[in-house]
Design a protein around this motif. Structure first.
Motif, PDB file in Angstrom:
ATOM      1  N   ILE A 204       0.955  -0.685  -0.001  1.00 38.71           N
ATOM      2  CA  ILE A 204       0.453  -0.212  -0.302  1.00 38.71           C
ATOM      3  C   ILE A 204       1.428   1.042   0.498  1.00 38.71           C
ATOM      4  CG2 ILE A 204      -1.579   1.550   1.170  1.00 38.71           C
ATOM      5  CD1 ILE A 204      -2.607  -1.449   2.703  1.00 38.71           C
ATOM      6  N   LYS A 205       1.250   2.064  -0.880  1.00 33.74           N
ATOM      7  CA  LYS A 205       1.535   3.252  -1.006  1.00 33.74           C
ATOM      8  C   LYS A 205       0.825   4.333  -0.744  1.00 33.74           C
ATOM      9  CE  LYS A 205       5.466   2.842  -2.966  1.00 33.74           C
ATOM     10  NZ  LYS A 205       6.325   2.496  -4.832  1.00 33.74           N
ATOM     11  N   ASP A 206       1.299   5.748  -1.207  1.00 32.85           N
ATOM     12  CA  ASP A 206       1.197   6.801  -1.439  1.00 32.85           C
ATOM     13  C   ASP A 206      -0.234   7.380  -1.455  1.00 32.85           C
ATOM     14  OD1 ASP A 206       2.256   7.439  -3.488  1.00 32.85           O
ATOM     15  OD2 ASP A 206       3.778   9.024  -2.875  1.00 32.85           O
ATOM     16  N   ASN A 207      -0.769   7.038  -2.938  1.00 35.52           N
ATOM     17  CA  ASN A 207      -1.324   6.796  -3.881  1.00 35.52           C
ATOM     18  C   ASN A 207      -2.640   6.338  -3.580  1.00 35.52           C
ATOM     19  OD1 ASN A 207      -0.786   9.016  -5.025  1.00 35.52           O
ATOM     20  ND2 ASN A 207       0.357   7.566  -6.910  1.00 35.52           N
ATOM     21  N   HIS A 208      -2.317   4.403  -3.119  1.00 36.35           N
ATOM     22  CA  HIS A 208      -3.574   3.434  -2.767  1.00 36.35           C
ATOM     23  C   HIS A 208      -4.662   4.818  -1.606  1.00 36.35           C
ATOM     24  CE1 HIS A 208      -0.544   0.875  -4.351  1.00 36.35           C
ATOM     25  NE2 HIS A 208      -2.181   0.530  -5.320  1.00 36.35           N
TER      26      HIS A 208
ATOM     27  N   ARG B 186      -9.030  -2.827   5.399  1.00 36.11           N
ATOM     28  CA  ARG B 186      -9.584  -3.903   3.600  1.00 36.11           C
ATOM     29  C   ARG B 186      -9.037  -4.649   3.181  1.00 36.11           C
ATOM     30  NH1 ARG B 186     -11.634   2.154   1.160  1.00 36.11           N
ATOM     31  NH2 ARG B 186     -13.307   2.475   2.756  1.00 36.11           N
ATOM     32  N   ALA B 187      -7.720  -4.351   2.822  1.00 34.28           N
ATOM     33  CA  ALA B 187      -6.593  -5.062   2.297  1.00 34.28           C
ATOM     34  C   ALA B 187      -6.459  -6.795   3.637  1.00 34.28           C
ATOM     35  CB  ALA B 187      -4.838  -4.345   2.360  1.00 34.28           C
ATOM     36  N   ARG B 188      -6.740  -6.487   4.469  1.00 26.01           N
ATOM     37  CA  ARG B 188      -6.212  -7.429   4.743  1.00 26.01           C
ATOM     38  C   ARG B 188      -7.559  -8.414   5.563  1.00 26.01           C
ATOM     39  NH1 ARG B 188      -2.936  -9.856   6.704  1.00 26.01           N
ATOM     40  NH2 ARG B 188      -1.325  -8.402   7.584  1.00 26.01           N
ATOM     41  N   ALA B 189      -8.897  -7.611   5.085  1.00 20.72           N
ATOM     42  CA  ALA B 189     -10.147  -8.392   4.578  1.00 20.72           C
ATOM     43  C   ALA B 189     -10.073  -9.056   3.754  1.00 20.72           C
ATOM     44  CB  ALA B 189     -11.599  -7.663   5.036  1.00 20.72           C
TER      45      ALA B 189
ATOM     46  N   ILE C  93       1.231  -7.782   4.075  1.00 25.85           N
ATOM     47  CA  ILE C  93       0.661  -6.717   3.771  1.00 25.85           C
ATOM     48  C   ILE C  93       1.928  -5.699   3.941  1.00 25.85           C
ATOM     49  CG2 ILE C  93      -0.936  -4.534   4.137  1.00 25.85           C
ATOM     50  CD1 ILE C  93      -2.721  -7.191   4.372  1.00 25.85           C
ATOM     51  N   GLU C  94       2.059  -4.749   2.986  1.00 27.97           N
ATOM     52  CA  GLU C  94       3.143  -3.868   3.411  1.00 27.97           C
ATOM     53  C   GLU C  94       2.708  -2.451   3.295  1.00 27.97           C
ATOM     54  OE1 GLU C  94       7.739  -2.739   2.764  1.00 27.97           O
ATOM     55  OE2 GLU C  94       6.910  -4.313   1.262  1.00 27.97           O
TER      56      GLU C  94
ATOM     57  N   VAL D 205       0.016  -4.932  10.275  1.00 23.05           N
ATOM     58  CA  VAL D 205       0.291  -5.189   8.826  1.00 23.05           C
ATOM     59  C   VAL D 205       1.475  -5.995   9.213  1.00 23.05           C
ATOM     60  CG1 VAL D 205      -0.616  -3.425   7.718  1.00 23.05           C
ATOM     61  CG2 VAL D 205       1.675  -3.346   9.590  1.00 23.05           C
ATOM     62  N   ASP D 206       2.396  -6.635   8.022  1.00 24.12           N
ATOM     63  CA  ASP D 206       3.637  -7.773   7.896  1.00 24.12           C
ATOM     64  C   ASP D 206       4.672  -6.506   7.748  1.00 24.12           C
ATOM     65  OD1 ASP D 206       2.816  -9.808   8.142  1.00 24.12           O
ATOM     66  OD2 ASP D 206       1.024  -9.707   6.489  1.00 24.12           O
TER      67      ASP D 206
END
Length: 283
Positions: free
Chosen positions: A168-172, A185-188, A196-197, A214-215
């Motif tokens: 997940i970067k700044d634009n995300h 949302r990513a974890r789900a 997840i980074e 997160v990891d």
């Protein structure tokens, strides 16, 4: 020792490169100047010190044009070579050797360049516990080979594509509406095997991230003092990755901050080509 790539991972690439070079009429120069019966012995020679990588893919260009060519490998992938060392020898019909020469040299020069620079960086941070990793900033179509060359040089690979990890970067974060909604949302969404980074630019962002599931954290464009404080804050709970603006001159100082990984996009997108030549001898 790095496991070799399966030929299926580079066969299409080498075929496409040969087709691009041969065009619609084949090798006009070799076909016009060199008799069909002519034979030659060609030696791949290093013209500077470095590390060999991508030899199998490079030599595949010759066997695609003439399976009857005899090939002898003198220096395997991962081997350090000095200027003047012979890396491999190709012997047989002269025409296919000439026709495949540029494709083979283009691949070998690029991949040896990546492996050689990676080895320089790995040596520079020896003893710190940090790892050198590449990114997705690869030449289109060459990702498998370029990431392989990084491994041959002693480095490690970041994710290979968009589907093998979440980053997940700044634009995300802008599109998702913030750090917490993006991470939740990513974890789900992903399975238990997917890491997840998240990229952060400030220590305040990092503090918020440490309260989420997160990891790993990508510490983007931070100076060494800020990196050191970030590592202290994380305190081993996450994998820490330093990225942005790292050079051969600064990589040791970055490693000494205690980060786990140091990622460098230029390692694959703008590394200097390794100088290697193909010298003919009459057979």
């Amino acid at each position: 020792m790095t496991a070799p790539l399966y030929p299926i991972l580079y066969d299409d690439l080498v075929r496409a490169a040969l087709k691009e070079d041969l065009g619609l009429a084949g090798d006009l120069t070799s076909d016009a100047c060199v008799p069909a019966y002519a034979r030659a012995r060609a030696l791949f020679r290093a013209r500077r010190d470095g590390v060999v990588a991508g030899l199998a893919a490079s030599l595949h260009a010759f066997t695609l044009l003439d399976p009857g060519l005899e090939i002898r490998v003198e220096r395997t992938d991962g081997t350090r070579v000095a200027a003047g060392d012979t890396i491999a020898v190709v012997e047989g019909a002269a025409r296919p050797i000439l026709s495949a020469e540029r494709t083979a040299l283009n691949l070998l020069g690029r991949l040896c360049g990546i492996a050689s620079e990676t080895r320089t960086l790995v040596d520079a941070i020896a003893g710190t516990g940090a790892y050198i990793v590449c990114t997705r900033k690869t030449t289109p179509g060459l990702r498998a080979l370029e990431k392989y060359a990084v491994r041959v040089g002693g480095g490690n690979n970041h994710r290979f594509a968009l589907d093998d990890a979440v980053l997940i970067k700044d634009n995300h974060l802008v599109a998702a509406g913030g750090l917490r909604p993006a991470v939740e949302r990513a974890r789900a969404h992903v399975g238990h095997m997917v890491k997840i980074e998240v990229e952060v630019d400030t220590l305040a962002q990092l503090e918020e991230l440490l309260r989420l599931d997160v990891d790993a954290v990508l510490l983007d464009n931070m100076d060494t003092d800020t990196l050191r404080e970030a590592v202290r804050m994380v305190d081993g709970r996450l994998i820490t990755e330093a990225s942005g603006g790292v050079t051969p001159e600064t990589v040791r100082a970055v490693a000494e901050t205690g980060v786990t990984l140091i990622s460098l996009g230029w390692l694959t997108h703008s590394v200097k080509n390794f100088d290697v030549g193909l010298d003919f001898e009459p057979a």
